[in-house]
Design a protein around this motif. Structure first.
Motif, mmCIF file in Angstrom:
data_model
loop_
_atom_site.group_PDB
_atom_site.id
_atom_site.type_symbol
_atom_site.label_atom_id
_atom_site.label_comp_id
_atom_site.label_asym_id
_atom_site.label_seq_id
_atom_site.Cartn_x
_atom_site.Cartn_y
_atom_site.Cartn_z
ATOM 1 N N VAL A 1 -15.139 -13.302 43.153
ATOM 2 C CA VAL A 1 -14.453 -13.795 41.774
ATOM 3 C C VAL A 1 -15.406 -13.357 40.550
ATOM 4 O O VAL A 1 -14.639 -13.145 39.491
ATOM 5 C CB VAL A 1 -13.756 -14.846 41.905
ATOM 6 N N ASN A 2 -16.557 -13.505 40.678
ATOM 7 C CA ASN A 2 -17.604 -13.195 39.385
ATOM 8 C C ASN A 2 -17.883 -11.529 39.713
ATOM 9 O O ASN A 2 -18.687 -11.176 38.650
ATOM 10 C CB ASN A 2 -18.558 -13.917 39.331
ATOM 11 N N ALA A 3 -17.575 -10.870 40.531
ATOM 12 C CA ALA A 3 -18.027 -9.640 40.668
ATOM 13 C C ALA A 3 -16.838 -8.496 40.625
ATOM 14 O O ALA A 3 -16.749 -7.379 40.837
ATOM 15 C CB ALA A 3 -18.512 -9.300 42.238
ATOM 16 N N MET A 4 -16.336 -8.686 39.235
ATOM 17 C CA MET A 4 -15.122 -7.796 38.639
ATOM 18 C C MET A 4 -15.802 -7.467 37.142
ATOM 19 O O MET A 4 -16.263 -8.272 36.673
ATOM 20 C CB MET A 4 -13.805 -8.390 38.786
ATOM 21 N N ALA A 5 -15.311 -6.143 36.707
ATOM 22 C CA ALA A 5 -15.647 -5.630 35.410
ATOM 23 C C ALA A 5 -14.299 -5.008 34.915
ATOM 24 O O ALA A 5 -13.245 -4.329 35.748
ATOM 25 C CB ALA A 5 -16.634 -4.724 35.589
ATOM 26 N N PHE A 6 -14.193 -5.000 33.740
ATOM 27 C CA PHE A 6 -13.233 -4.470 32.987
ATOM 28 C C PHE A 6 -13.805 -3.434 31.786
ATOM 29 O O PHE A 6 -14.214 -3.807 31.047
ATOM 30 C CB PHE A 6 -12.316 -5.546 32.281
ATOM 31 N N LEU A 7 -13.783 -2.132 32.394
ATOM 32 C CA LEU A 7 -14.112 -1.051 31.627
ATOM 33 C C LEU A 7 -13.371 -0.975 30.098
ATOM 34 O O LEU A 7 -12.129 -0.755 30.323
ATOM 35 C CB LEU A 7 -14.252 0.285 32.312
ATOM 36 N N GLU B 1 -8.117 -10.557 45.190
ATOM 37 C CA GLU B 1 -7.465 -11.188 46.284
ATOM 38 C C GLU B 1 -8.145 -12.553 46.565
ATOM 39 O O GLU B 1 -7.300 -13.396 46.899
ATOM 40 C CB GLU B 1 -7.707 -10.370 47.616
ATOM 41 N N ASP B 2 -9.240 -12.669 46.179
ATOM 42 C CA ASP B 2 -9.792 -13.768 46.347
ATOM 43 C C ASP B 2 -9.450 -15.130 45.156
ATOM 44 O O ASP B 2 -9.285 -16.156 45.656
ATOM 45 C CB ASP B 2 -11.308 -13.936 46.333
ATOM 46 N N LEU B 3 -9.077 -14.431 44.087
ATOM 47 C CA LEU B 3 -8.573 -15.358 43.064
ATOM 48 C C LEU B 3 -7.227 -15.557 43.428
ATOM 49 O O LEU B 3 -6.673 -16.879 43.192
ATOM 50 C CB LEU B 3 -8.450 -14.387 41.709
ATOM 51 N N ILE B 4 -6.499 -14.873 44.048
ATOM 52 C CA ILE B 4 -5.035 -15.153 44.161
ATOM 53 C C ILE B 4 -5.040 -16.302 45.492
ATOM 54 O O ILE B 4 -4.332 -17.056 45.539
ATOM 55 C CB ILE B 4 -4.292 -13.712 44.687
ATOM 56 N N ALA B 5 -6.093 -16.184 46.473
ATOM 57 C CA ALA B 5 -6.133 -17.124 47.514
ATOM 58 C C ALA B 5 -7.046 -18.204 47.221
ATOM 59 O O ALA B 5 -6.908 -19.252 47.829
ATOM 60 C CB ALA B 5 -7.001 -16.186 48.647
ATOM 61 N N GLY B 6 -7.463 -18.269 46.109
ATOM 62 C CA GLY B 6 -8.342 -19.651 45.585
ATOM 63 C C GLY B 6 -9.465 -19.720 46.552
ATOM 64 O O GLY B 6 -9.696 -20.930 46.898
ATOM 65 N N ILE B 7 -10.126 -18.776 46.655
ATOM 66 C CA ILE B 7 -11.312 -18.805 47.832
ATOM 67 C C ILE B 7 -12.808 -18.137 46.900
ATOM 68 O O ILE B 7 -12.620 -17.077 46.430
ATOM 69 C CB ILE B 7 -11.179 -17.871 49.073
ATOM 70 N N LEU C 1 -13.157 -24.382 39.374
ATOM 71 C CA LEU C 1 -11.851 -23.650 39.464
ATOM 72 C C LEU C 1 -10.743 -24.174 40.493
ATOM 73 O O LEU C 1 -9.818 -23.814 40.523
ATOM 74 C CB LEU C 1 -12.267 -22.213 40.006
ATOM 75 N N GLY C 2 -11.246 -25.185 41.090
ATOM 76 C CA GLY C 2 -10.434 -25.740 42.295
ATOM 77 C C GLY C 2 -10.169 -25.055 43.422
ATOM 78 O O GLY C 2 -9.161 -24.963 44.004
ATOM 79 N N PHE C 3 -11.439 -24.154 43.606
ATOM 80 C CA PHE C 3 -11.347 -23.078 44.863
ATOM 81 C C PHE C 3 -11.812 -23.711 46.046
ATOM 82 O O PHE C 3 -12.804 -24.482 46.025
ATOM 83 C CB PHE C 3 -11.954 -21.789 44.523
ATOM 84 N N GLY C 4 -11.455 -23.074 47.312
ATOM 85 C CA GLY C 4 -11.983 -23.666 48.592
ATOM 86 C C GLY C 4 -12.960 -22.590 48.691
ATOM 87 O O GLY C 4 -13.392 -21.603 47.755
ATOM 88 N N ILE C 5 -13.935 -22.898 49.670
ATOM 89 C CA ILE C 5 -15.094 -22.077 49.938
ATOM 90 C C ILE C 5 -14.946 -21.424 51.367
ATOM 91 O O ILE C 5 -14.706 -21.925 52.698
ATOM 92 C CB ILE C 5 -16.513 -22.567 49.976
ATOM 93 N N GLU C 6 -14.983 -19.937 51.228
ATOM 94 C CA GLU C 6 -14.732 -19.372 52.793
ATOM 95 C C GLU C 6 -15.624 -19.850 53.752
ATOM 96 O O GLU C 6 -16.617 -20.272 53.414
ATOM 97 C CB GLU C 6 -15.122 -17.871 52.336
ATOM 98 N N GLU C 7 -15.204 -20.003 55.060
ATOM 99 C CA GLU C 7 -15.839 -20.361 56.120
ATOM 100 C C GLU C 7 -17.271 -19.958 56.336
ATOM 101 O O GLU C 7 -18.320 -20.782 56.674
ATOM 102 C CB GLU C 7 -14.933 -20.443 57.328
ATOM 103 N N ARG C 8 -17.537 -18.559 56.548
ATOM 104 C CA ARG C 8 -18.636 -18.137 56.620
ATOM 105 C C ARG C 8 -19.785 -18.357 55.513
ATOM 106 O O ARG C 8 -21.016 -18.780 55.731
ATOM 107 C CB ARG C 8 -18.838 -16.585 56.727
ATOM 108 N N ALA D 1 -9.983 -14.572 32.213
ATOM 109 C CA ALA D 1 -8.713 -13.848 31.731
ATOM 110 C C ALA D 1 -7.597 -13.701 33.001
ATOM 111 O O ALA D 1 -6.393 -13.873 32.610
ATOM 112 C CB ALA D 1 -9.072 -12.538 31.261
ATOM 113 N N LEU D 2 -8.143 -13.319 34.413
ATOM 114 C CA LEU D 2 -7.150 -13.208 35.279
ATOM 115 C C LEU D 2 -6.391 -14.330 35.683
ATOM 116 O O LEU D 2 -5.472 -14.470 35.826
ATOM 117 C CB LEU D 2 -7.670 -12.428 36.348
ATOM 118 N N LEU D 3 -7.125 -15.488 35.421
ATOM 119 C CA LEU D 3 -6.786 -16.880 35.681
ATOM 120 C C LEU D 3 -5.889 -17.637 34.767
ATOM 121 O O LEU D 3 -5.224 -18.554 34.721
ATOM 122 C CB LEU D 3 -7.816 -17.778 36.233
ATOM 123 N N GLY D 4 -5.970 -16.906 33.655
ATOM 124 C CA GLY D 4 -5.141 -17.412 32.114
ATOM 125 C C GLY D 4 -6.212 -18.862 31.707
ATOM 126 O O GLY D 4 -5.568 -19.723 31.082
#
Length: 472
Positions: free
Chosen positions: A127-133, A147-153, A181-188, A41-44
């Protein structure tokens, strides 16, 4: 961000969400849409299956949903999950969890929790650890998922060593979500995937197969495949893909087989979308294209003068693919289809070198069987040359063979070609019992039908007798 919040509000107005939210609120419990639906939903993106989390225990969930559901089931009850069908939609509602893992299997020691933040932190990626009460319409994001959704990470909510150590399948999910999703993966997170790849050994082949299929069905599977290869994860279950990175000898030159295979996959997906725009992604086709050249490393020969040959890599690759897919517990139909496509993927290039007779076209159709359309796409996608003239010549040749197949289908129902004499006729004419010899005679008659068309039962019988006499 305002648009994203508006989409979340629209999610809260979904009839199913609203009915469930009111029911749980009236019963004195919290309810939240969780995971993928919130992310999408946040990504449209289109939201499909609805998942919910709640502080209600399984017995309470059943009590609440029973009056508003047309069906409900508790097959996941020991894990706190109750399924239900509400307003025609299937939903899953899970009690907050605070699991622990033993590091030996993927099965957690299930512990129910009372806190939504604790439930979210134990999930795979932020990005999967969000909930909407609902019905409050409040976003809960304890790990920085927005923030990670916006950064694509993609990033694990906790230390990736701990997260992947708890559940190694999450490493494959990282590759899949990167593709999806077309996202990159954080380095760690990426480094932990490479380091912990041997822990995939505790994941069942069926689970690995399911993630591989989901990756192949994503919008950009090549992105996810590169993640799997670069981290070495793919070597734990499909090492033949990494083996496509053949060493280049300074005196012998050939195209990069790994990059060729990924380009062919991209081209096959593009053709699939053009030829079958309203059909779901074809995982079998995409798997066959990815693996079509896996026989090359085994068959490579360095020839005099700088040439490189890969004789019979189609047959060798077919055997390798069959063995690997069986190990991954693919069903027989999919395994047979991939093996056949790989074995036949070179057949067309003989046509491009010189026009086939009608009998050769009939054989091509017969041998491809129900995989003909996939073979069309694979063969076209296999042309990755940068030589525009050569590419145009091959494309024209394949246009021609498809037109000839269509014409022959109209003339003689090519898909249903049978010999003019059946097995019973063979036994009567030759005076032999059922067995291997009947099969050989039948194949002779089928080849005769393919080569010469309809010659009539009498002529077919004469030819059969002559073949039998010469055989003796």
């Amino acid at each position: 961000m305002a648009d994203s919040l508006a989409r979340l509000s629209a999610l809260a107005e979904d009839p199913v969400v609203r009915i469930l939210a009111d029911a749980f609120s009236d019963a004195g419990f919290d309810l939240a849409v969780v995971g993928g639906p919130v992310r999408d939903a946040l990504l449209g993106r289109a939201t499909h299956d609805l998942d919910f989390t709640t502080d209600a225990r399984p017995d309470d969930i059943l009590r609440i949903v029973a009056p508003i559901a047309t069906a409900h089931w508790d097959i996941g009850r020991e894990f706190g999950t109750i399924g239900a069908r509400v307003q025609g939609e299937q939903v899953e509602i899970t009690t907050y969890r605070a699991d622990a893992y033993d590091g030996v299997t993927r099965k957690p020691v299930v512990e129910f929790g009372d806190d939504i933040d604790g439930d979210l932190v134990r999930r795979d990626f932020s990005v999967n650890a969000m909930a909407f009460l609902v019905p409050q319409q409040r976003l809960v994001d304890p790990t920085g998922g927005v923030e990670d959704l916006i950064a694509g990470i993609l990033r694990t909510p906790t230390d990736p060593q701990v997260s992947f150590g708890d559940d190694p399948l999450r490493m494959l999910r990282a590759a899949r979500f990167s593709a999806q999703l077309g996202f990159g993966i954080e380095e760690r997170t990426l480094a932990a995937m490479a380091e912990l790849r041997p822990t995939l050994s505790i994941v069942s082949p069926e689970r690995i197969q399911a993630e591989l299929i989901r990756l192949l069905q994503s919008d950009d599977p090549v992105r996810g495949i590169r993640v799997l290869v670069d981290t070495g994860l793919i070597d734990e279950f499909l090492p033949e893909v990494t083996a496509l990175k053949l060493e280049i000898d300074e005196h012998h030159h050939h195209k990069d087989v790994y990059e060729h295979s990924l380009t062919a996959l991209e081209q096959a997906i593009a053709l699939e979308r053009v030829r079958h725009p309203d059909e779901p992604a074809d995982a079998v086709l995409r798997l066959a294209v990815l693996l079509h050249d896996i026989g090359k490393p085994r068959t490579r020969r360095l020839e005099p003068g700088g040439a490189v040959s890969f004789h019979h890599h189609d047959v060798v690759g077919s055997r390798l693919a069959r063995k690997r897919l069986q190990a991954l517990r693919f069903d027989k139909e999919s395994t047979d289809a991939v093996a056949k496509l790989i074995e036949l993927h070179l057949r067309f290039f003989g046509y491009a070198e010189g026009a086939w007779t009608d009998s050769a076209v009939r054989r091509y159709v017969r041998d491809a069987g129900d995989q003909l359309e996939r073979l069309h796409i694979l063969t076209r996608a296999d042309v990755t040359t940068r030589n525009k003239r050569k590419a145009a010549r091959l494309a024209s040749a394949y246009d021609d063979i498809e037109q000839r197949i269509a014409a022959l289908r109209e003339q003689e129902e090519i898909d249903a070609i049978r010999p003019e004499l059946d097995g019973n006729d063979v036994q009567r004419i030759l005076g032999i019992p059922p067995g291997r010899e009947v099969g050989e005679a039948y194949r002779f008659l089928l080849d005769l039908r393919l080569d010469e068309g309809v010659i009539g039962p009498e002529a077919a019988e004469q030819r059969l007798r002559a073949w039998w006499a010469a055989r003796d």
